[in-house]
Write a protein that holds these residues in place. Structure first.
Motif, PDB file in Angstrom:
ATOM      1  N   GLY A 241     -56.699  33.332 180.635  1.00  0.00           N
ATOM      2  CA  GLY A 241     -55.791  34.211 181.389  1.00  0.00           C
ATOM      3  C   GLY A 241     -54.492  33.504 182.033  1.00  0.00           C
ATOM      4  O   GLY A 241     -53.415  33.912 181.763  1.00  0.00           O
ATOM      5  N   SER A 242     -54.825  32.376 182.794  1.00  0.00           N
ATOM      6  CA  SER A 242     -53.885  31.749 183.520  1.00  0.00           C
ATOM      7  C   SER A 242     -53.031  30.770 182.494  1.00  0.00           C
ATOM      8  O   SER A 242     -51.821  30.776 182.683  1.00  0.00           O
ATOM      9  CB  SER A 242     -54.353  30.867 184.485  1.00  0.00           C
ATOM     10  N   ILE A 243     -53.622  30.453 181.459  1.00  0.00           N
ATOM     11  CA  ILE A 243     -53.101  29.744 180.540  1.00  0.00           C
ATOM     12  C   ILE A 243     -51.968  30.515 179.643  1.00  0.00           C
ATOM     13  O   ILE A 243     -50.644  30.054 179.554  1.00  0.00           O
ATOM     14  CB  ILE A 243     -54.122  28.948 179.447  1.00  0.00           C
ATOM     15  N   ILE A 244     -52.377  31.604 179.179  1.00  0.00           N
ATOM     16  CA  ILE A 244     -51.635  32.360 178.514  1.00  0.00           C
ATOM     17  C   ILE A 244     -50.202  33.045 179.369  1.00  0.00           C
ATOM     18  O   ILE A 244     -49.419  33.112 178.941  1.00  0.00           O
ATOM     19  CB  ILE A 244     -52.302  33.892 178.095  1.00  0.00           C
ATOM     20  N   ASN A 245     -50.701  33.254 180.649  1.00  0.00           N
ATOM     21  CA  ASN A 245     -49.642  33.778 181.483  1.00  0.00           C
ATOM     22  C   ASN A 245     -48.436  32.677 181.767  1.00  0.00           C
ATOM     23  O   ASN A 245     -47.163  32.912 181.715  1.00  0.00           O
ATOM     24  CB  ASN A 245     -50.160  33.918 183.084  1.00  0.00           C
ATOM     25  N   GLY A 246     -48.686  31.411 181.352  1.00  0.00           N
ATOM     26  CA  GLY A 246     -47.599  30.057 181.447  1.00  0.00           C
ATOM     27  C   GLY A 246     -47.216  29.886 179.989  1.00  0.00           C
ATOM     28  O   GLY A 246     -46.322  29.021 179.884  1.00  0.00           O
ATOM     29  N   PHE A 247     -47.460  30.642 178.801  1.00  0.00           N
ATOM     30  CA  PHE A 247     -46.954  30.280 177.576  1.00  0.00           C
ATOM     31  C   PHE A 247     -45.478  30.496 177.612  1.00  0.00           C
ATOM     32  O   PHE A 247     -44.992  31.601 178.123  1.00  0.00           O
ATOM     33  CB  PHE A 247     -47.707  31.290 176.478  1.00  0.00           C
ATOM     34  N   ALA A 248     -44.658  29.615 176.916  1.00  0.00           N
ATOM     35  CA  ALA A 248     -43.279  29.882 176.768  1.00  0.00           C
ATOM     36  C   ALA A 248     -43.028  30.835 175.655  1.00  0.00           C
ATOM     37  O   ALA A 248     -43.855  31.092 174.870  1.00  0.00           O
ATOM     38  CB  ALA A 248     -42.446  28.331 176.500  1.00  0.00           C
ATOM     39  N   LEU A 249     -41.859  31.430 175.614  1.00  0.00           N
ATOM     40  CA  LEU A 249     -41.276  32.463 174.643  1.00  0.00           C
ATOM     41  C   LEU A 249     -40.217  31.687 173.912  1.00  0.00           C
ATOM     42  O   LEU A 249     -39.403  31.093 174.435  1.00  0.00           O
ATOM     43  CB  LEU A 249     -40.739  33.662 175.475  1.00  0.00           C
ATOM     44  N   PRO A 250     -40.105  32.054 172.561  1.00  0.00           N
ATOM     45  CA  PRO A 250     -41.067  32.978 171.766  1.00  0.00           C
ATOM     46  C   PRO A 250     -42.552  32.402 171.588  1.00  0.00           C
ATOM     47  O   PRO A 250     -42.606  31.172 171.524  1.00  0.00           O
ATOM     48  CB  PRO A 250     -40.506  33.281 170.492  1.00  0.00           C
ATOM     49  N   LEU A 251     -43.533  33.215 171.402  1.00  0.00           N
ATOM     50  CA  LEU A 251     -44.757  32.614 171.595  1.00  0.00           C
ATOM     51  C   LEU A 251     -45.062  31.928 169.925  1.00  0.00           C
ATOM     52  O   LEU A 251     -44.411  32.388 169.009  1.00  0.00           O
ATOM     53  CB  LEU A 251     -45.842  33.820 171.294  1.00  0.00           C
ATOM     54  N   LYS A 252     -45.915  30.941 170.240  1.00  0.00           N
ATOM     55  CA  LYS A 252     -46.038  30.261 168.661  1.00  0.00           C
ATOM     56  C   LYS A 252     -47.038  30.831 168.108  1.00  0.00           C
ATOM     57  O   LYS A 252     -47.857  31.605 168.318  1.00  0.00           O
ATOM     58  CB  LYS A 252     -46.547  28.576 169.241  1.00  0.00           C
ATOM     59  N   GLY A 253     -46.774  30.540 166.748  1.00  0.00           N
ATOM     60  CA  GLY A 253     -47.919  31.188 165.582  1.00  0.00           C
ATOM     61  C   GLY A 253     -49.305  30.906 166.026  1.00  0.00           C
ATOM     62  O   GLY A 253     -50.246  31.651 165.737  1.00  0.00           O
ATOM     63  N   GLU A 254     -49.553  29.578 166.422  1.00  0.00           N
ATOM     64  CA  GLU A 254     -50.978  29.582 166.555  1.00  0.00           C
ATOM     65  C   GLU A 254     -51.526  30.514 168.038  1.00  0.00           C
ATOM     66  O   GLU A 254     -52.721  30.877 167.889  1.00  0.00           O
ATOM     67  CB  GLU A 254     -51.385  27.951 167.090  1.00  0.00           C
ATOM     68  N   HIS A 255     -50.503  30.573 168.712  1.00  0.00           N
ATOM     69  CA  HIS A 255     -51.134  31.590 169.928  1.00  0.00           C
ATOM     70  C   HIS A 255     -51.270  32.917 169.341  1.00  0.00           C
ATOM     71  O   HIS A 255     -52.255  33.793 169.897  1.00  0.00           O
ATOM     72  CB  HIS A 255     -50.131  31.479 171.006  1.00  0.00           C
ATOM     73  N   LYS A 256     -50.408  33.354 168.696  1.00  0.00           N
ATOM     74  CA  LYS A 256     -50.528  34.725 167.822  1.00  0.00           C
ATOM     75  C   LYS A 256     -51.808  34.820 167.160  1.00  0.00           C
ATOM     76  O   LYS A 256     -52.460  35.871 167.105  1.00  0.00           O
ATOM     77  CB  LYS A 256     -49.377  35.117 167.048  1.00  0.00           C
ATOM     78  N   GLN A 257     -52.045  33.989 166.510  1.00  0.00           N
ATOM     79  CA  GLN A 257     -53.187  33.835 165.665  1.00  0.00           C
ATOM     80  C   GLN A 257     -54.653  33.748 166.401  1.00  0.00           C
ATOM     81  O   GLN A 257     -55.414  34.420 166.040  1.00  0.00           O
ATOM     82  CB  GLN A 257     -53.213  32.759 164.802  1.00  0.00           C
ATOM     83  N   PHE A 258     -54.457  33.156 167.659  1.00  0.00           N
ATOM     84  CA  PHE A 258     -55.525  33.167 168.380  1.00  0.00           C
ATOM     85  C   PHE A 258     -56.030  34.533 169.025  1.00  0.00           C
ATOM     86  O   PHE A 258     -57.048  34.997 169.109  1.00  0.00           O
ATOM     87  CB  PHE A 258     -55.284  32.273 169.536  1.00  0.00           C
ATOM     88  N   LEU A 259     -54.915  35.137 169.284  1.00  0.00           N
ATOM     89  CA  LEU A 259     -54.962  36.438 169.822  1.00  0.00           C
ATOM     90  C   LEU A 259     -55.717  37.479 168.767  1.00  0.00           C
ATOM     91  O   LEU A 259     -56.719  38.231 168.932  1.00  0.00           O
ATOM     92  CB  LEU A 259     -53.592  37.116 170.205  1.00  0.00           C
ATOM     93  N   ILE A 260     -55.208  37.296 167.408  1.00  0.00           N
ATOM     94  CA  ILE A 260     -55.698  38.348 166.497  1.00  0.00           C
ATOM     95  C   ILE A 260     -57.042  37.799 165.788  1.00  0.00           C
ATOM     96  O   ILE A 260     -57.987  38.711 165.485  1.00  0.00           O
ATOM     97  CB  ILE A 260     -54.680  38.546 165.274  1.00  0.00           C
ATOM     98  N   LYS A 261     -57.287  36.507 165.754  1.00  0.00           N
ATOM     99  CA  LYS A 261     -58.424  36.020 165.110  1.00  0.00           C
ATOM    100  C   LYS A 261     -59.537  35.660 165.937  1.00  0.00           C
ATOM    101  O   LYS A 261     -60.562  35.392 165.366  1.00  0.00           O
ATOM    102  CB  LYS A 261     -58.058  34.806 164.236  1.00  0.00           C
ATOM    103  N   VAL A 262     -59.152  35.438 167.276  1.00  0.00           N
ATOM    104  CA  VAL A 262     -60.309  35.103 167.993  1.00  0.00           C
ATOM    105  C   VAL A 262     -60.527  36.257 169.286  1.00  0.00           C
ATOM    106  O   VAL A 262     -61.606  36.729 169.394  1.00  0.00           O
ATOM    107  CB  VAL A 262     -60.328  33.779 168.598  1.00  0.00           C
ATOM    108  N   LEU A 263     -59.561  36.594 170.096  1.00  0.00           N
ATOM    109  CA  LEU A 263     -59.584  37.526 171.060  1.00  0.00           C
ATOM    110  C   LEU A 263     -60.129  39.060 170.592  1.00  0.00           C
ATOM    111  O   LEU A 263     -60.911  39.409 171.324  1.00  0.00           O
ATOM    112  CB  LEU A 263     -58.499  37.484 171.936  1.00  0.00           C
ATOM    113  N   ILE A 264     -59.552  39.290 169.533  1.00  0.00           N
ATOM    114  CA  ILE A 264     -59.698  40.654 169.227  1.00  0.00           C
ATOM    115  C   ILE A 264     -61.217  40.801 168.566  1.00  0.00           C
ATOM    116  O   ILE A 264     -62.182  41.811 169.056  1.00  0.00           O
ATOM    117  CB  ILE A 264     -58.710  41.295 168.215  1.00  0.00           C
ATOM    118  N   PRO A 265     -61.718  39.891 167.791  1.00  0.00           N
ATOM    119  CA  PRO A 265     -63.075  40.031 167.254  1.00  0.00           C
ATOM    120  C   PRO A 265     -64.150  39.688 168.400  1.00  0.00           C
ATOM    121  O   PRO A 265     -65.459  40.243 168.413  1.00  0.00           O
ATOM    122  CB  PRO A 265     -63.115  38.664 166.469  1.00  0.00           C
ATOM    123  N   LEU A 266     -63.773  39.100 169.686  1.00  0.00           N
ATOM    124  CA  LEU A 266     -64.644  38.876 170.754  1.00  0.00           C
ATOM    125  C   LEU A 266     -65.079  40.431 171.120  1.00  0.00           C
ATOM    126  O   LEU A 266     -66.191  40.494 172.014  1.00  0.00           O
ATOM    127  CB  LEU A 266     -63.912  38.321 172.008  1.00  0.00           C
TER     128      LEU A 266
END
Length: 466
Positions: A241-266
């Motif tokens: 949660g803290s790490i995501i808060n510090g992500f620079a914009l625009p978001l990298k592809g790997e970060h978006k993929q992490f959201l869809i492929k990992v966080l949502i299936p959790l």
């Protein structure tokens, strides 16, 4: 054979809720087996030692603190345990209050001492059916020493003159991997320390950031698709949660993929309740960073929507409301139809908590304003369920909430409300007419069957006479 064992043989499927809560137990690591304890001798106190001699004494105390004790035996080596505890506390005070005390030759000694104490094979759970929501965790027996080691390591990382360029030679990928393995500890006190330590390492060592994210990713994927067991998921999500808060914009592809492929299936795991608050926070953080992710996130949640667990449904509804609180009107239009269909099902749920949580959406002013802008679509989908529930639901509280929602809809668009009411009544009339016709058809068929049987009997009787 005891009566309890007899019951188990007859009914092996005893409910966990009927089991008596176990007392908190301590458990040590297997690393203590067959270790010969070196008898410790008290060293001079740091405060009584001249400053020029303190570095050498610190080294001696660090090496002394590498000696491990078996805390499963409460009465053995009491003197040695106390000497080590006192030395650890001295080291904590020394590194906290001293200025310029961190020389380069201390770094490897400190990291080695920490590694000796905290890195260990975690013992298997005493209870193979361990349920974190119902059972008490097994506490680490050696916590009296390990706690101070964690405190010391944290102070070491937070010292103003800490040099990551020197420390990175010793706090490397292998060290981080071993640290992450410890997140599976049953002891919540240890996981809490680990969370802070890993967060400090992530902040101090830029070269380890991608590696830490990748390894957390692997832990989550293994949890989702293989084991469905890992005690530290909540703590790792809290760090993220803290790490995501510090992500620079625009978001990298790997970060978006992490959201869809990992966080949502959790969201599909059985143990969702243990970490849902942290998971929802991470998801909302992503949406605040990039609004275009709203559609795949909401559709992903709808894909994993619980079918039979009302408790999880309530959690999902809470998360959807958090998402709607930060959603942009343009993004709401993309997900309004599938979302309204799911809300319609939840409102009609026979479980009153699910229905109640869904109906509370209309108490949120921002969500109400989004619905008002798209009232034709929302009302058209939800009206039939709401109208039917207002007449049929078993719970009076739900009926009262439904009436409030219908009243709100009527105030937002009276003309559409009247049209939908007329359409609903017309459809109900058609359904009743179809039911009546179906009943009449079955009666005719039954009558024909009776007539056919009587004709057969008559024919059979005449044949016998002949």
């Amino acid at each position: 054979m005891s009566s309890g064992q007899a019951v188990d043989r007859i009914d092996p499927f005893t409910k966990k809720s009927l089991r008596k809560g176990k007392q908190k137990k301590s458990q040590g690591s297997s690393k203590y087996q067959n270790i010969q304890i070196t008898e410790l001798q008290p060293l001079a106190l740091l405060k009584d030692t001249p400053p020029t001699e303190q570095p050498e004494l610190v080294n001696k105390k660090l090496r002394q603190c590498c000696v491990l004790f078996d805390f499963m035996d409460a009465v053995s080596e009491l003197k040695g345990k106390e000497i080590k505890r006192a030395s650890l506390n001295e080291l904590v005070d020394y590194i906290t209050t001293g200025r310029g005390v961190l020389s380069e030759d201390l770094y490897p000694e400190i990291v080695h001492m920490v590694a000796c104490n905290i890195f260990r094979t975690l013992p298997p759970s005493d209870n193979p059916e361990f349920d974190p929501e119902e059972d008490d965790p097994t506490l680490e027996a050696s916590w009296p020493h390990i706690q101070i080691v964690y405190e010391f390591f944290l102070r070491f990382l937070e010292v103003p003159d800490f040099k990551p360029s020197v420390a990175k030679r010793h706090i490397d990928q292998k060290f981080v991997l071993q640290l992450l393995e410890l997140f599976d500890s049953e002891d919540p006190r240890e996981r809490d320390f680990l969370k802070t330590v890993l967060h400090r390492i992530y902040g101090k060592f830029l070269g380890l950031r991608a590696f830490i994210r990748k390894q957390i990713n692997h832990i989550f994927l293994r949890f989702i698709y293989e084991t469905e067991h890992f005690n530290g998921i909540g703590e790792l999500l809290e760090i993220l949660g803290s790490i995501i808060n510090g992500f620079a914009l625009p978001l990298k592809g790997e970060h978006k993929q992490f959201l869809i492929k990992v966080l949502i299936p959790l969201h599909k795991a059985k143990a969702l309740g243990l970490y849902h608050a942290q998971l929802a926070y991470c998801v909302v953080q992503f949406l605040e960073k990039d609004a275009t992710l709203t559609e795949p996130v909401v559709k992903g949640l709808l894909k994993y929507w619980p079918k039979t667990c009302s408790q999880k449904e309530v959690m999902f509804l809470g998360e959807i409301e958090e998402i709607l609180d930060v959603i942009e009107p343009s993004q709401f239009q993309k997900i309004q139809e599938p979302l309204a269909k799911q809300l319609s099902k939840c409102v009609a749920s026979p479980h009153f908590q699910v229905a109640e949580r869904a109906l509370y959406f209309w108490n949120n002013e921002y969500i109400l304003s989004l619905m008002e802008e798209n009232i034709t679509v929302i009302m058209s989908i939800m009206f039939p369920s709401l109208y039917r529930i207002s007449k049929e639901h078993w719970n009076q509280t739900i009926i009262a909430l439904v009436y409030n929602v219908l009243k709100t809809f009527m105030e937002l668009n009276n003309k559409l409300f009247d049209e939908l009411t007329a359409n609903y009544k017309s459809e109900r009339q058609k359904e009743k007419k179809k039911e009546k016709e179906r009943d009449e058809l079955w009666k005719k068929l039954s009558k024909l069957e009776v007539n056919h049987l009587s004709v057969q009997r008559t024919t059979a009787g005449e044949g016998m006479k002949a």
